[in-house]
Design a protein around this motif. Structure first.
Motif, PDB file in Angstrom:
ATOM      1  N   UNK A 289       0.824  -1.202   0.000  1.00  0.00           N
ATOM      2  CA  UNK A 289       0.000   0.000   0.000  1.00  0.00           C
ATOM      3  C   UNK A 289       0.864   1.261   0.000  1.00  0.00           C
ATOM      4  N   UNK A 290       1.769   1.329   0.952  1.00  0.00           N
ATOM      5  CA  UNK A 290       2.602   2.516   1.113  1.00  0.00           C
ATOM      6  C   UNK A 290       3.968   2.099   1.645  1.00  0.00           C
ATOM      7  N   UNK A 291       5.007   2.777   1.188  1.00  0.00           N
ATOM      8  CA  UNK A 291       6.361   2.562   1.684  1.00  0.00           C
ATOM      9  C   UNK A 291       6.905   3.907   2.138  1.00  0.00           C
ATOM     10  N   UNK A 292       7.390   3.963   3.371  1.00  0.00           N
ATOM     11  CA  UNK A 292       7.941   5.199   3.917  1.00  0.00           C
ATOM     12  C   UNK A 292       9.424   4.974   4.180  1.00  0.00           C
ATOM     13  N   UNK A 293      10.269   5.778   3.581  1.00  0.00           N
ATOM     14  CA  UNK A 293      11.696   5.705   3.852  1.00  0.00           C
ATOM     15  C   UNK A 293      11.968   6.239   5.254  1.00  0.00           C
ATOM     16  N   UNK A 294      13.071   5.818   5.830  1.00  0.00           N
ATOM     17  CA  UNK A 294      13.388   6.202   7.209  1.00  0.00           C
ATOM     18  C   UNK A 294      13.557   7.707   7.364  1.00  0.00           C
ATOM     19  N   UNK A 295      13.887   8.382   6.267  1.00  0.00           N
ATOM     20  CA  UNK A 295      14.076   9.834   6.316  1.00  0.00           C
ATOM     21  C   UNK A 295      12.770  10.601   6.124  1.00  0.00           C
TER      22      UNK A 295
END
Lengths: 116, 116
Positions: A47-53
């Motif tokens: 669904x969604x991917x969030x980078x650590x930054x």
């Protein structure tokens, strides 16, 4: 050892309601966090991917936030529909030298039911 | 464009038997990862194959082995089946990136294995 926990384990809401799913992880050394959807007996759809930054990502009625320092992520679903009924899983990609790229660590999932 | 395909979709075996599960990655992908998902749990990483070699392994015994072929397809073999091996086995494919932290996994629908 990285552990991922999702709360609640199950959630039932009426159609049209806004809702929040929670995910927490014990080790903040991650590259990214993903939210997946899984229909019964089926595979996973990202669904969604969030980078650590990053702090958040949005796609349509979905918004995911990430607070890496506190080890928390939320998935916000606006104006829920019966078609949103599924299991929602969060997963982190840990940092551990050069050998952890292929491994995702999953939570146990939240079973969402949206009734008409 | 075909996604990740797995076969068979369902399988019933008895304790002590051996089983082989198959996975064809999404077109253009060269890396295959296998996950085990017990009922009501999140997927657990088994191992990952790239360039026909096992690159990373989770906490699974040697009864679990795999192979990757020159066409990037993969097999998961489980020997001496136990009742506890009953689960949904998921295959995920991806395209190798030097910066693997941004690697995106695409999952198949899984093979449901029942051990009696």
């Amino acid at each position: 050892k990285q552990e991922v926990t999702q709360i609640p384990a199950a959630l039932s809401v009426p159609e049209g309601e806004n809702l929040v799913l929670n995910c927490s992880f014990t080790d903040s050394a991650i590259y990214n966090l993903q939210w997946f959807r899984q229909d019964p007996g089926k595979g996973l759809t990202s669904l969604l991917l969030i980078q650590s930054s990053q702090r958040e990502q949005t796609s349509g009625r979905l918004n995911a936030s990430l607070d890496k320092s506190s080890g928390r992520s939320t998935l916000y679903i606006a104006a829920s529909q019966p078609g949103d009924s599924a299991t929602y899983l969060c997963a982190v990609r840990p940092i551990a030298g050069g050998t952890s790229y292929g491994k995702l660590t999953f939570g146990q999932g939240t079973i969402l039911t949206v009734h008409p | 464009d075909a996604g990740v395909t797995q076969s068979p979709t369902h399988l019933i075996k008895t304790r002590g038997q051996q089983v082989t599960l198959r996975c064809s990655p999404k077109s253009g992908h060269d890396t295959v990862s296998w996950y085990q998902q017990a009922l009501g749990q999140g997927p657990q990483f088994i191992f990952q194959y790239y360039e026909e070699e096992e690159r990373q392994r989770g906490n699974f015994p040697d009864r679990f082995s795999g192979h990757q072929f020159p066409n990037y397809s993969s097999e998961l073999n489980v020997n001496a089946l136990l009742l506890g091996d009953s689960a949904l086995y998921l295959c995920a494919s991806s395209l190798f990136r030097r910066d693997r932290k941004n690697e995106k996994l695409f999952f198949g629908s899984g093979t449901q294995l029942s051990v009696l």
